[in-house]
Design an enzyme around this catalytic site. Structure first.
Site, PDB file in Angstrom:
ATOM      1  N   ASP A  87       0.783  -1.081  -0.026  1.00 25.23           N
ATOM      2  CA  ASP A  87       0.105  -0.105  -0.054  1.00 25.23           C
ATOM      3  C   ASP A  87       0.756   1.382   0.078  1.00 25.23           C
ATOM      4  OD1 ASP A  87      -3.000   1.104   0.689  1.00 25.23           O
ATOM      5  OD2 ASP A  87      -1.417   2.339   1.941  1.00 25.23           O
ATOM      6  N   TYR A 106       3.156   9.709  -0.719  1.00 28.93           N
ATOM      7  CA  TYR A 106       4.374   9.170   0.171  1.00 28.93           C
ATOM      8  C   TYR A 106       5.834   9.356  -0.494  1.00 28.93           C
ATOM      9  CZ  TYR A 106       0.375   6.649   2.264  1.00 28.93           C
ATOM     10  OH  TYR A 106      -0.826   6.288   2.921  1.00 28.93           O
ATOM     11  N   LYS A 126      -2.503   5.791  -4.663  1.00 24.54           N
ATOM     12  CA  LYS A 126      -3.534   6.798  -4.226  1.00 24.54           C
ATOM     13  C   LYS A 126      -3.342   8.093  -4.923  1.00 24.54           C
ATOM     14  CE  LYS A 126      -3.584   4.788   0.196  1.00 24.54           C
ATOM     15  NZ  LYS A 126      -2.249   4.529   0.595  1.00 24.54           N
ATOM     16  N   HIS A 148      -7.549   9.492  -2.135  1.00 27.64           N
ATOM     17  CA  HIS A 148      -6.741   9.558  -0.946  1.00 27.64           C
ATOM     18  C   HIS A 148      -7.661   9.961   0.096  1.00 27.64           C
ATOM     19  CE1 HIS A 148      -2.316   9.153   0.818  1.00 27.64           C
ATOM     20  NE2 HIS A 148      -3.449   9.063   1.999  1.00 27.64           N
ATOM     21  N   LEU A 155      -2.061  -0.306  13.681  1.00 26.81           N
ATOM     22  CA  LEU A 155      -1.456  -0.589  15.147  1.00 26.81           C
ATOM     23  C   LEU A 155      -1.685   0.836  16.044  1.00 26.81           C
ATOM     24  CD1 LEU A 155       1.790  -2.455  13.991  1.00 26.81           C
ATOM     25  CD2 LEU A 155      -0.365  -3.319  15.210  1.00 26.81           C
ATOM     26  N   LYS A 159       3.002  -0.987   8.873  1.00 23.32           N
ATOM     27  CA  LYS A 159       4.113  -0.170   8.349  1.00 23.32           C
ATOM     28  C   LYS A 159       5.070  -0.672   9.234  1.00 23.32           C
ATOM     29  CE  LYS A 159       7.273   3.581   8.560  1.00 23.32           C
ATOM     30  NZ  LYS A 159       7.924   4.051   9.645  1.00 23.32           N
ATOM     31  N   SER A 160       6.189  -1.087   8.793  1.00 13.66           N
ATOM     32  CA  SER A 160       7.554  -1.193   9.432  1.00 13.66           C
ATOM     33  C   SER A 160       8.489  -1.082   8.536  1.00 13.66           C
ATOM     34  CB  SER A 160       7.620  -2.426  10.266  1.00 13.66           C
ATOM     35  OG  SER A 160       8.816  -2.497  10.815  1.00 13.66           O
ATOM     36  N   VAL A 161       9.783  -0.598   8.819  1.00 23.42           N
ATOM     37  CA  VAL A 161      11.068  -0.683   8.238  1.00 23.42           C
ATOM     38  C   VAL A 161      12.049  -1.805   8.615  1.00 23.42           C
ATOM     39  CG1 VAL A 161      10.970   1.713   7.293  1.00 23.42           C
ATOM     40  CG2 VAL A 161      12.006   1.304   9.346  1.00 23.42           C
ATOM     41  N   ASN A 214       4.946  -9.148  12.129  1.00 21.61           N
ATOM     42  CA  ASN A 214       3.632  -8.844  11.888  1.00 21.61           C
ATOM     43  C   ASN A 214       2.944  -9.430  10.735  1.00 21.61           C
ATOM     44  OD1 ASN A 214       4.059  -6.518  13.273  1.00 21.61           O
ATOM     45  ND2 ASN A 214       4.324  -5.103  11.464  1.00 21.61           N
TER      46      ASN A 214
HETATM   47  P1  NAD Z   1       0.573   1.626  11.736  1.00 21.02           P
HETATM   48  O1  NAD Z   1      -0.309   1.553  12.598  1.00 21.02           O
HETATM   49  O2  NAD Z   1       0.883   0.504  10.792  1.00 21.02           O
HETATM   50  O3  NAD Z   1       2.127   1.832  12.937  1.00 21.02           O
HETATM   51  C1  NAD Z   1       3.273   1.815  12.256  1.00 21.02           C
HETATM   52  C2  NAD Z   1       4.249   1.875  13.388  1.00 21.02           C
HETATM   53  O4  NAD Z   1       3.897   0.832  14.317  1.00 21.02           O
HETATM   54  C3  NAD Z   1       5.833   1.735  12.902  1.00 21.02           C
HETATM   55  O5  NAD Z   1       6.253   3.020  12.433  1.00 21.02           O
HETATM   56  C4  NAD Z   1       6.367   1.246  14.189  1.00 21.02           C
HETATM   57  O6  NAD Z   1       6.824   2.225  14.880  1.00 21.02           O
HETATM   58  C5  NAD Z   1       5.539   0.418  14.835  1.00 21.02           C
HETATM   59  N1  NAD Z   1       5.401  -0.912  14.707  1.00 21.02           N
HETATM   60  C6  NAD Z   1       5.173  -1.815  13.684  1.00 21.02           C
HETATM   61  N2  NAD Z   1       5.022  -2.831  13.812  1.00 21.02           N
HETATM   62  C7  NAD Z   1       5.438  -3.213  15.054  1.00 21.02           C
HETATM   63  C8  NAD Z   1       5.703  -4.188  15.813  1.00 21.02           C
HETATM   64  N3  NAD Z   1       5.703  -5.421  15.341  1.00 21.02           N
HETATM   65  N4  NAD Z   1       5.980  -4.018  17.015  1.00 21.02           N
HETATM   66  C9  NAD Z   1       5.984  -2.772  17.577  1.00 21.02           C
HETATM   67  N5  NAD Z   1       5.750  -1.765  17.065  1.00 21.02           N
HETATM   68  C10 NAD Z   1       5.547  -1.849  15.535  1.00 21.02           C
HETATM   69  O7  NAD Z   1       0.674   3.255  11.316  1.00 21.02           O
HETATM   70  P2  NAD Z   1       0.540   3.449   9.761  1.00 21.02           P
HETATM   71  O8  NAD Z   1       2.145   3.654   8.982  1.00 21.02           O
HETATM   72  O9  NAD Z   1       0.231   5.090  10.172  1.00 21.02           O
HETATM   73  O10 NAD Z   1      -0.385   2.910   8.855  1.00 21.02           O
HETATM   74  C11 NAD Z   1      -0.227   1.872   8.214  1.00 21.02           C
HETATM   75  C12 NAD Z   1      -0.375   2.180   6.681  1.00 21.02           C
HETATM   76  O11 NAD Z   1      -1.721   2.695   6.443  1.00 21.02           O
HETATM   77  C13 NAD Z   1       0.559   3.155   6.002  1.00 21.02           C
HETATM   78  O12 NAD Z   1       1.808   2.677   5.967  1.00 21.02           O
HETATM   79  C14 NAD Z   1      -0.079   3.640   4.645  1.00 21.02           C
HETATM   80  O13 NAD Z   1       0.012   2.481   4.002  1.00 21.02           O
HETATM   81  C15 NAD Z   1      -1.591   3.458   5.463  1.00 21.02           C
HETATM   82  N6  NAD Z   1      -2.100   4.876   5.768  1.00 21.02           N
HETATM   83  C16 NAD Z   1      -3.128   5.322   5.033  1.00 21.02           C
HETATM   84  C17 NAD Z   1      -3.795   6.734   5.286  1.00 21.02           C
HETATM   85  C18 NAD Z   1      -4.516   7.201   4.312  1.00 21.02           C
HETATM   86  O14 NAD Z   1      -5.149   8.393   4.662  1.00 21.02           O
HETATM   87  N7  NAD Z   1      -5.332   6.348   3.298  1.00 21.02           N
HETATM   88  C19 NAD Z   1      -3.254   7.219   6.438  1.00 21.02           C
HETATM   89  C20 NAD Z   1      -2.211   6.605   7.140  1.00 21.02           C
HETATM   90  C21 NAD Z   1      -1.865   5.574   6.805  1.00 21.02           C
END
Ligand code: NAD
Length: 277
Positions: free
Chosen positions: A46, A51, A76, A109, A191, A232-234, A242
């Site tokens: 996604d 981005y 998007k 979006h 998350l 999301k994670s890097v 996950n």
């Molecule tokens: P998320 O809820 O996926 O949280 C990501 C964060 O959680 C990471 O940066 C990391 O700090 C932590 N994390 C990840 N895996 C973990 C684990 N196993 N243990 C502990 N901590 C962990 O937040 P996000 O990135 O905001 O949302 C996910 C995806 O949703 C985005 O990457 C994007 O693709 C999408 N998104 C879309 C919109 C939209 O407006 N459509 C807005 C925000 C996000």
């Protein structure tokens, strides 16, 4: 290989219920992060024009050796490009950056209700689907009333609505609306952005009982609610953690305990007021 289940969208296409989100994944790191996820069995990515990392996603796909039809790629339309002609042009730009002939899913979006261009944008997405540039089309951050308007104008319902959704913001009303209209809901920030929720005692107790992490319990909750999720994670270890959620199940009691955490708490912008271009 992972055991990620699929959902069938209203247009008949199938979507992997789990994937990788790349919001805030730095452009220079994206190819490497996505490649790591693909190796771990992720098949759904996604991203979004805003981005700034579509090229990195495309590079990872190009070098993966994975057949195109085994992958599910979402991008998007950014707010500044809303409108009929500009939306079609923006999709072409995204496709060029991704190095793809089509995306599996193209989303508006944000509705940006005050700018009021989303009906024209939706008409462009309907055309893009006809042209084969997007297999499925949908929306993000749309309220029920916004969806009603695009359906009234075109007769075409979005296949998905991607909305902020996590245990602190469970979106019962919008989920019920989507279910009634055959629209699949995707949870963004599943998350709750990795914040305080990961230290919640009720979640910690459930996690301990299943021998899983709190993050895994939350992701499993989304899956069992029938939502699509792409944390999301890097960090390779977390990317692996996950996706490792298909070997256990939350009980009805666990699900009820998580339902009780709903606090109506938004972490991101309110779609009724977000107009950033
Ligand atoms: P998320 O809820 O996926 O949280 C990501 C964060 O959680 C990471 O940066 C990391 O700090 C932590 N994390 C990840 N895996 C973990 C684990 N196993 N243990 C502990 N901590 C962990 O937040 P996000 O990135 O905001 O949302 C996910 C995806 O949703 C985005 O990457 C994007 O693709 C999408 N998104 C879309 C919109 C939209 O407006 N459509 C807005 C925000 C996000």
């Amino acid at each position: 290989m992972s055991n990620v289940p699929f959902l069938t969208l209203s247009d008949g296409h199938r979507i992997p219920q789990f994937g990788l989100g790349v919001w805030q994944t730095p452009a220079g790191q994206t190819a490497q992060v996505v490649a790591a996820a693909l190796e771990l069995g992720y098949r759904h990515i996604d991203t979004a024009a805003i981005y700034g990392n579509e090229e990195g996603v495309g590079q990872a796909i190009a070098t993966s050796g994975i057949a195109r039809d085994e992958l599910f790629v979402t991008t998007k339309l950014w707010n500044a490009d809303q409108g009929y002609d500009s939306a079609l042009k923006a999709l072409d730009t995204s496709l060029a950056k991704l190095g793809l002939d089509y995306v599996d899913l193209y989303l508006i979006h944000w509705p940006c209700p005050a700018q009021d261009r989303f009906v024209d944008s939706w008409k462009a997405l309907v055309q893009a689907r006809k042209d084969g540039k997007a297999r499925s089309i949908g929306v993000s951050n749309f309220r029920a009333q916004d969806i009603d308007r695009i359906v009234e104008a075109t007769g075409v319902a979005p296949a998905v609505d991607q909305i902020e959704l996590h245990p602190l913001l469970q979106q019962d009303e919008l989920r019920a609306y989507a279910a009634a209209h055959g629209i699949v809901v995707e949870s963004w920030s599943p998350l709750a952005q990795g914040g305080e929720l990961l230290h919640d005692p009720a979640l910690q107790a459930i996690a301990a009982r299943h021998g899983k992490s709190v993050a895994q319990v939350i992701l499993r909750w989304h899956i069992q609610l029938g939502l699509v999720v792409f944390p999301k994670s890097v960090t390779p270890a977390r990317i692996a953690e996950n996706i490792d959620i298909f070997d256990f199940a939350l009980s009805d009691q666990d699900m009820a305990a998580i339902a009780a955490l709903d606090a109506g708490k938004r972490l991101g912008p309110d779609p009724a007021a977000f107009e950033m271009v």
